[in-house]
Scaffold this motif. Structure first.
Motif, PDB file in Angstrom:
ATOM      1  N   SER A 381      -5.526 -89.242  11.140  1.00 40.29           N
ATOM      2  CA  SER A 381      -5.895 -90.044   9.974  1.00 40.29           C
ATOM      3  C   SER A 381      -7.397 -90.325   9.937  1.00 40.29           C
ATOM      4  CB  SER A 381      -5.115 -91.360   9.957  1.00 40.29           C
ATOM      5  OG  SER A 381      -5.506 -92.194  11.033  1.00 40.29           O
ATOM      6  N   GLU A 385      -9.236 -89.926   6.400  1.00 41.68           N
ATOM      7  CA  GLU A 385      -9.858 -91.073   5.749  1.00 41.68           C
ATOM      8  C   GLU A 385     -11.372 -90.961   5.655  1.00 41.68           C
ATOM      9  OE1 GLU A 385      -6.324 -94.140   7.235  1.00 41.68           O
ATOM     10  OE2 GLU A 385      -8.328 -94.313   8.109  1.00 41.68           O
ATOM     11  N   TYR A 465      -8.729 -95.445   1.009  1.00 36.24           N
ATOM     12  CA  TYR A 465      -8.098 -94.331   1.703  1.00 36.24           C
ATOM     13  C   TYR A 465      -6.833 -93.956   0.926  1.00 36.24           C
ATOM     14  CZ  TYR A 465     -11.190 -95.768   5.523  1.00 36.24           C
ATOM     15  OH  TYR A 465     -12.288 -96.093   6.290  1.00 36.24           O
ATOM     16  N   SER A 468      -3.634 -90.708   3.503  1.00 36.25           N
ATOM     17  CA  SER A 468      -3.710 -90.927   4.939  1.00 36.25           C
ATOM     18  C   SER A 468      -2.329 -91.155   5.524  1.00 36.25           C
ATOM     19  CB  SER A 468      -4.598 -92.139   5.243  1.00 36.25           C
ATOM     20  OG  SER A 468      -4.478 -92.529   6.593  1.00 36.25           O
TER      21      SER A 468
END
Length: 621
Positions: A381, A385, A465, A468
């Motif tokens: 992630s 992100e 974000y 994600s």
């Protein structure tokens, strides 16, 4: 920092580290004992020092090296925005940073002029200093923007990191690095003695700047344009209080006839108002440039318009402006952060801020993974992100350069024109000759564009974000922007957004909603009807081994929304809903109302964020 140095500074004034281990025998360098750690950090600038401090605070074994002899030798990056100050606030060093900085609203003018003594061409309010900006900036954050030159900011970060127990070695250079399925092996050389040793770690972070050896060794891909222009920066001591204090500015942008460079004839950046400055100027790479003190002083006097100004040159260095970002921020066990991952013009002051925010995103994830409280898939992630953010800020920074290029165009300046021709164009511009009013309109429009450089509040605080694995989508779209998303911040509690700031009261003490969260841990925010989540959080936290404090926030709750600011900022979140907030304060999960089984809903959300469902699937296979 967002510049790529071409050569070492000609003057040295930085703090030199004295703790490097030295071991020789009969004048011959020896091999030193190997280092075994969890995270190997290459680079100890703003990025490396921030992540080292965060990992140390989380109890993670980390080992940091930097080939340089100490912290930054010159100011370089300087603008520190509100989001970064919030990170420092969470780390417990906000006040220490403020002590070595100047509040940016005190330098809240953008000034464009032919010289400090010449004609002022335009001025605008920035950094939240203008009457029309005060409420927007103040409502958005509990922290204030500051002008924090990199050479003093890094000293604060280094002190804090070492207080937390971080192991940081300067004058230690990476000479080789490999990774396997089980870990990372780095080869290091002490530059003072030539002694070599090996670092073995589970993960490695390339925080080694714009010419990252880590990025090169692992073949990270990049998009964009390197070497857009060549720059010379001079760090000067010069008292120009008489010409600046009445119109205090962080940056004086100087545009003179005969110079159509992107940055005009130069930019004068405040290091210590009003006696210490950086003078940045662009130069033609095909021509030789004299970097001697005498030449630097002569150029500064001419550009500033003060022929007999007393000047001391503290540092001079050449560098290049790049417009480049990594196509991926991680490969296996290797992560890129800071300038190693994104290299862009310093315009808009996004460099060191994005470095800190990269570190803030990555550190808590590594801490949970190395402690086996999260699956390694959580680390994916970081790329999901931060890579889109890198692309966004690089594009914005280069656009602000193009925006400034419109100023000399509106002034009628052209490369190669005579001084007389240029000043005649200015004389006509500020007169009543035919067409002058239309030209002044174009100039005003060009100056208004500079707000996107100095007042990009939405860009600073509105990072979202959207794709994600560490965010649980609630099936609703992000709210549509009602105003320009670059200039205006619009808080939301949608999953993937940053937790909105609101002033609340806790036992007669005023606090921000950002202040109530415990550093380095998840938090669950509930409302008046959220009591069933209290036992749920205790059970789920105990089951997963993750600390999960609960904060009851609302009218007359322990966290009292006395001003109604939280009620206004929370959006669709109802009194029976809940927010799961990550250690980096981005919202991981939201339920706008109370589910039938709060414990099960919370368990599913937290397991998803930690990647534990994926781990279970792999175990079953």
């Amino acid at each position: 920092m967002s510049i790529d140095k071409e050569e070492n500074s000609t003057h040295q004034s930085h703090v030199v580290d004295q703790t490097s281990r030295m071991e020789t025998r009969n004048g011959v360098a020896q091999y030193l004992p190997d280092i075994d750690t969890d995270v190997f950090i290459v680079g100890a600038g703003v990025t490396g020092l921030t992540v080292a401090a965060l990992l140390a605070a989380a109890g993670v074994r980390a080992y940091t090296i930097a080939k340089h002899s100490g912290t930054a030798p010159s100011p370089r990056a300087h603008v520190t925005n509100q989001r970064t100050m919030e990170v420092f606030r969470d780390m417990g060093i906000e006040e220490a940073v403020r002590q070595v900085s100047t509040p940016l609203p005190l330098l809240g003018n953008g000034v464009i002029c032919t010289s400090l003594t010449g004609l002022e061409l335009g001025r605008y309010s920035c950094y939240g200093a203008g009457p029309h900006q005060l409420s927007d900036f103040a409502q958005a954050s509990p922290s204030e923007m500051v002008n924090s030159p990199q050479h003093v900011l890094e000293q604060v970060l280094l002190t804090h990191a070492r207080e937390k127990g971080a192991k940081i070695n300067f004058s230690h250079e990476l000479v080789g690095i490999e990774q396997s399925e089980s870990g990372v092996v780095g080869k290091v050389r002490e530059r003072q003695t030539g002694a070599r040793y090996t670092v073995r770690a589970k993960y490695a972070i390339g925080a080694d700047g714009g010419r990252s050896l880590v990025a090169e060794r692992f073949g990270f891909g990049f998009e964009g344009q390197p070497g857009l222009m060549n720059m010379l920066t001079s760090w000067l001591e010069a008292d120009v209080t008489e010409y600046t204090a009445y119109r205090p500015s962080c940056i004086y942008m100087i545009a003179q006839p005969g110079n159509a460079f992107w940055v005009g004839s130069g930019t004068l950046v405040a290091v210590k108002p009003y006696t210490e400055w950086l003078l940045n100027r662009q130069y033609n790479s095909e021509a030789e440039i004299d970097t001697s003190d005498d030449a630097v002083i002569a150029y500064a006097r001419k550009t500033l318009g003060i022929p007999n100004l007393k000047i001391k040159v503290k540092d001079t260095s050449r560098w290049q402006v790049n417009n480049v970002y990594a196509t991926e921020n991680c490969r296996g066990r290797i992560f890129l952060a800071g300038d190693a991952a994104h290299r862009h013009p310093p315009a808009s002051g996004l460099g060191s801020n994005t470095c800190v925010q990269d570190a803030y995103n990555l550190a808590w994830k590594l801490a949970l993974v190395v402690s086996n409280k999260a699956d390694s898939s959580l680390l994916e992630s970081y790329n999901q992100e931060r890579q889109p953010i890198a692309k966004q800020i690089v594009g914005h920074a280069i656009q602000t350069l193009y925006n400034f290029a419109k100023v000399p165009e509106a002034l009628g300046f052209q490369q190669g024109q005579s001084i007389e021709e240029g000043y005649k164009s200015l004389e006509d511009l500020f007169s009543d000759v035919p067409g002058a009013e239309q030209r002044r309109t174009l100039l005003r429009e060009a100056i208004d564009l500079q707000n996107r450089r100095s007042n990009a509040l939405g860009l600073h605080l509105g990072q979202r974000y959207t794709d994600s694995s560490a965010i649980v989508d609630d099936g609703t779209p992000f709210p549509e922007h009602r105003r320009d998303p670059v200039l205006n911040y619009e808080p939301t509690t949608h999953p993937g957004a940053y937790l909105p700031h609101a002033w609340i009261e806790v036992k007669t003490r005023r606090m921000s909603t950002l202040d109530i969260l415990e550093h380095g841990h998840f938090g669950l925010i509930i409302g008046i009807g959220g009591d069933p989540f209290i036992n749920a959080a205790e059970a789920v936290g105990h089951e997963l081994g993750v600390k999960l404090p609960v904060y009851k926030l609302g009218y007359r709750c322990p966290y009292d929304d006395v001003l109604g600011e939280w009620h206004a900022a929370r959006g669709e979140l109802g009194d029976q809903g809940a927010l799961l907030v990550r250690p980096d304060r981005h919202i991981a999960w939201r339920t706008t109302s109370r589910p039938d089984d709060p414990e099960d809903a919370l368990r599913r959300a937290l397991r998803h964020v930690l990647g534990l469902d994926l781990r279970r699937e792999q175990q079953l296979e």
